[in-house]
Design a protein around this motif. Structure first.
Motif, PDB file in Angstrom:
ATOM      1  N   ALA A 149     -62.496 -31.728  -6.297  1.00  0.00           N
ATOM      2  CA  ALA A 149     -62.330 -32.252  -4.942  1.00  0.00           C
ATOM      3  C   ALA A 149     -61.572 -33.579  -4.971  1.00  0.00           C
ATOM      4  O   ALA A 149     -60.656 -33.795  -4.180  1.00  0.00           O
ATOM      5  CB  ALA A 149     -63.691 -32.429  -4.273  1.00  0.00           C
ATOM      6  N   ALA A 150     -61.943 -34.455  -5.910  1.00  0.00           N
ATOM      7  CA  ALA A 150     -61.276 -35.752  -6.000  1.00  0.00           C
ATOM      8  C   ALA A 150     -59.800 -35.584  -6.326  1.00  0.00           C
ATOM      9  O   ALA A 150     -58.952 -36.357  -5.880  1.00  0.00           O
ATOM     10  CB  ALA A 150     -61.961 -36.620  -7.059  1.00  0.00           C
TER      11      ALA A 150
ATOM     12  N   GLY B  14     -57.941 -33.306  -5.268  1.00  0.00           N
ATOM     13  CA  GLY B  14     -57.243 -32.636  -4.177  1.00  0.00           C
ATOM     14  C   GLY B  14     -57.204 -31.121  -4.281  1.00  0.00           C
ATOM     15  O   GLY B  14     -56.465 -30.465  -3.560  1.00  0.00           O
TER      16      GLY B  14
ATOM     17  N   ALA C 210     -66.943 -32.191  -8.175  1.00  0.00           N
ATOM     18  CA  ALA C 210     -66.511 -33.517  -7.740  1.00  0.00           C
ATOM     19  C   ALA C 210     -65.111 -33.832  -8.278  1.00  0.00           C
ATOM     20  O   ALA C 210     -64.273 -34.397  -7.573  1.00  0.00           O
ATOM     21  CB  ALA C 210     -67.513 -34.573  -8.212  1.00  0.00           C
TER      22      ALA C 210
END
Lengths: 638, 638
Positions: free
Chosen positions: B159-160, B162, B156
């Motif tokens: 992904a957060a 980028g 997470a």
């Protein structure tokens, strides 16, 4: 309206509420026992399993040796071995069939073969070294019991006993419905170009990884915008197909807070709000006999709500019960360790609090540090060595308190060097190189003075500082001497760093020196007291006789170079004192002020610590040195 | 030939030999951070990961409330709130974008809306309740470090920030090559019709389940017969494709023992034989830089060799190091518990021994029982609550010794009733029914007298007996009175059982009564001293004035009805005294002798124990009663 369900429940009430309201899943599946690509581990057996055949299914030799008739060996002893003629003995490997004409096996060590005859040195009794039929399992015996949780050993046993399939509880089907107008599906978006206010949906990633570690699967459904009717429809459909439904966000008391209404309308609410920090806004209902849990939106809140509510719900659905230690099982604790809290921490009475902590072992003592208390911060989660649950009765945790840490990382802290002191990107880059050498490095950015103090107190293996003595204009020496009373510390001059004023790209406010910091149109961000950079700024201000009170933002604190410079980069401030490497990294302009020595200090007693040794070797690494030079503003000394 | 490698190494030497000779896998793969169907958990990061964007990437509200200009609230206090006109405030949810024309957020609790105006009750400072850009992660910051073991939280975060892909160490490719002429591929055989001497290949099932619990995958290759050339070829091919090769069996010193020669010829032998019981015949080599481990054939030996050698090898390949607690990690211990050994156990000095144990808690004391010491027995593995590793320095473990158990089952022993006493199929069938009622039942078949004695010593919650007093001809009472001095025990007459002579189908030896047991052509199997059935036989013999010495096999002992009758079924004996239910189950003939009362005895202090309560309710279950009746020879009393 008076709520007809419990509000603000304590963590301890969760298990009993779940036990009262939920029952285990009744669906069953039959699984193969002979497929090496699927697994039975952790499944719940839904039937008693009976052996279909004996193990072994024939009289089997228990040793390597010769099958014989025991009566032929009656008079054998080492002094006068008996001779057994050809045809009356047979070589058998361990596990081999012992034909019916033989009734014992003599170990190869007790025999010798000469010509065609076998000589036996010791008498054996009837049945010796033969595993009778059904010794391990007799046909018809119960070899697996209803309700049993299957281990890695069951599959081989079932298959060996001729049981080709077993009935187990079906996997629990769980889905997660992300909600919110601000949420963007991460799989459909280039997250680098998100509009302000748009948040990538990452809780599904966190949840699916959690489910993975628990041995469950999670389906992520399409996200739905903030609309009670859409949410209602989505939940209605989900409870038809799934055994457990998780709904994202919508649990706080904001304008969008209609989850409670939707759940109360569709089913029976079990509770709303947990007396827990973070993770307070969680609620649960039973809709058409299916548990529905609404999770809070912040990642850390989602996480701890999953540990405390989702995991025990999965346990009930799977096993009909919640284990005593479900919280530590949910956290997937490798071990539980008593540690000494290295810094004071305040919590709130009446509320349980989850702390994220990092740990280090210095001189045989295990210390822990709380990394963050913000529910929105993901970074401290990945940095945490473990978690500590502070009970609702606790108010203050003074420095030195004993706290139990549920360790989640497989770390042998014996190889970990604890670094406290000045924040520095070069040191941050070093961690991988230390690990390559079998060590580990934990970095606590407590400022230069904080580092030297911690070293004196025995709370770290090494400190780093760049402390200017305002009286002498000399770096570090006077500070170190104050603490290193017996002259037991080694000093390593790692490099010189260029400090200066970091301003926005193009320097729109035309800042040229420290004097500009007093301007009305200039807002600064400062570093914390005790940091070398703060000492430097104060020194420069005193040199130019500027009163700190004249400076806007002087009390505006950031604890790392990166955090400080970020505030300039993203408009919260106009200028900060910091190092060139960070200005370069964030593409900011830089006005040089001084070049300062950056020293690492290590007590000689720690020089052979495996983490410290790895550190000392890592700083000679050519690739690391090249990386540092590329960062900008570093001048290597060795 | 003198071996050029270590033989008979101690368990403690394994880790250092592996560390000296193996290096971590160099292969890497790039994995997606946004796929909820794959997992990053437990993967080793092979690069430093830098944030591609800020979290948050815009100034975000930290609360539900109104974005305002802080200067508009300067004079606000609860007594005189300030009015802010329409257009100069904006509702923001937690996490929402705070547009640049505002510089603070006031919490909804500190406001009220009247008409078009907002009234603010407390002044807020610039930046209040706004999470600045990059507060959690600033762009360019290191968010994952080379060598790091990824947790459920990393995906997470990546992904957060980028980061859409990360480079991790490739999965370790492992294969298992089963060998042996006696082995039959379980997937290709109806295991119910195996020829004598043929063994179903189940170690691949055990190994693949173990790999599954460790988070690895195992490929099972086709089995190969006993042929050095074929083995050589198979290993040669396997080391080309796999990172770790496991070879089954062929490690003992039998005639087929060519694995050592094959390995020594193809690569560098690391060691042969471990000073460990079971699991001694394990050997390891490095062939073309790939570790090859030859495992022993018995299932328990395969298991412990996997824990002690395969698991640390996987750790080295994956992480470059072996953790301090690798053994308990391999065993997948849920917790480590100190227990009191309930029976004496002898081990061998100089050899580490793995005990399989069952546990129970009586009166706050945790007892453990060793279930079996045979390397060939699979059943005790699935029955074990845990394992205990006895160090090579230990010789004897007297009853009462403290031993540490590595628990592998998620049991809350608080709900488990400990039953000691007479072996009985009816009781064995009861376990599932007890579990259905939230309890658990552990059965120790120690004979009727053993049960009553254990109860008197406080080592169980209940005992069961069918003990005939030779003097009075009455059952149980005189034995119970001897131990239940203060009359504190409740007696439950569960049922009457039919005891008799169990003989082969068709009664080929034409046995009609106890007198036949003395015949020269008749071999019996007997039950252990103290069992009710043994007492019965001795009574019948004394009644007919038969000297036990006249009976062939009188000292031939089996400890359960099933084991005893199995010996008749499979030709090891002609007759045994036992209950009709077992004769029926094994399709044997039965000559009735007596009907005996089978009583369960429970101290009144334990009647409310959750396991005992569940037991007492379970014996009223209609379905269980029907099952018992179907077993044959049971007459229910309630």
């Amino acid at each position: 309206m008076v709520a007809k369900y419990k509000e603000h429940i304590s963590l301890k009430e969760v298990a009993s509420i779940l036990k009262e309201n939920l029952t285990p899943l009744s669906k069953r599946v039959r699984l193969s026992t002979t497929d090496t690509n699927s697994s039975l581990v952790g499944k719940v057996l839904m039937e008693d399993v009976y052996a279909e055949r004996n193990i072994p299914h024939y009289p089997a030799s228990a040793v390597d040796g010769y099958a014989i008739c025991s009566s032929d060996t009656s008079y054998a002893n080492p002094a006068s071995p008996v001779e057994i003629p050809e045809g009356k003995f047979l070589w058998v490997n361990t596990g081999a069939f012992v034909p019916e004409r033989f009734d014992a096996v003599v170990m190869v060590e007790d025999t010798s073969v000469e010509g065609d005859s076998l000589y036996v040195f010791n008498a054996v009794s009837k049945g010796a070294n033969i595993r009778p039929i059904g010794e391990d399992v007799s046909k018809g015996r119960i070899i697996g019991r209803k309700g049993e949780l299957l281990t890695p050993f069951h599959k081989a046993l079932f298959a060996a006993a001729g049981v080709e399939e077993v009935e187990v509880r079906a996997p629990i089907k769980t889905c997660f419905i992300p909600t919110g107008n601000e949420i963007v599906d991460i799989r459909e978006t280039n997250t680098k170009q998100l509009a302000p206010g748009k948040v990538p949906e990452t809780n599904s990633l966190l949840l699916s990884e959690l489910f993975q570690t628990w041995g469950f699967h999670l389906d992520v459904l399409p996200l739905i915008p903030d609309d009670p009717e859409l949410l209602k429809g989505s939940i209605k459909q989900a409870v038809e197909e799934y055994d457990l439904v998780l709904v994202g966000a919508g649990t706080a008391k904001g304008k969008r807070d209609y989850s409670a209404e939707v759940l109360a309308e569709q089913g029976k609410m079990l509770f709303r709000w947990l007396r827990m920090k973070p993770g307070r806004p969680v609620m649960m209902a039973v809709v058409k006999d299916k548990p529905v849990i609404a999770l809070p939106g912040f990642p850390v809140s989602t996480l701890v709500a999953s540990w405390t509510v989702v995991f025990p719900t999965l346990q009930i659905l799977k096993r009909g019960d919640i284990s005593e230690s479900y919280l530590s099982e949910a956290v997937k604790t490798a071990k539980q360790v008593k540690t000494e809290l290295a810094e004071h921490y305040s919590t709130r009475q009446g509320i349980s609090e989850w702390l994220r902590v990092q740990c280090g072992e210095v001189n045989g003592k295990t210390y822990s540090w709380v990394t963050s208390s913000g529910a929105s911060s993901m970074m401290p989660l990945t940095e945490a060595d473990g978690f500590s649950l502070v009970g609702e009765e606790v108010l203050e945790l003074p420095k030195g308190s004993s706290i139990e840490v549920w360790v989640v990382k497989e770390n042998d802290w014996i190889n970990r060097a604890v670094y406290q002191g000045s924040n520095d990107p070069g040191i941050e880059h070093l961690v991988g190189y230390v690990r390559d050498r079998g060590g580990d490095l934990i970095i606590r950015s407590v400022g230069s003075l904080g580092g030297v103090t911690a070293l004196a107190r025995g709370e770290c293996h090494m400190a780093a500082c760049h402390l200017l003595d305002p009286k002498t204009g000399e770096y570090n020496t006077s500070y170190i001497k104050r603490f290193d009373i017996n002259d037991e510390w080694d000093r390593i001059l790692l490099y010189r760093r260029l400090q200066g004023l970091i301003v926005k790209k193009g320097n729109p406010k035309r800042i040229v020196d420290v004097a500009d910091l007093t301007r009305e149109d200039v807002v600064v961000v400062n570093r914390q007291p005790g940091s070398g950079t703060r000492v430097l700024l104060d020194y420069l201000l005193s040199q130019t006789e500027i009163d700190p009170k004249q400076i806007r933002g002087y009390d505006n604190i950031a604890v790392t170079h990166f955090d400080a410079a970020s505030k300039v980069a993203y408009g919260n401030a106009d200028v900060v004192v910091g190092i060139k490497a960070v200005a370069d990294a964030l593409d900011l302009d830089f006005i040089p002020l001084v070049e300062e020595p950056f020293e690492v200090i290590i007590p000689r007693a720690f020089l052979d610590h495996p983490g410290v040794k790895a550190f000392r070797d890592a700083i000679t690494d050519k690739v690391w040195k090249e990386t540092i030079i590329k960062l900008g503003g570093y001048k290597l000394e060795q």
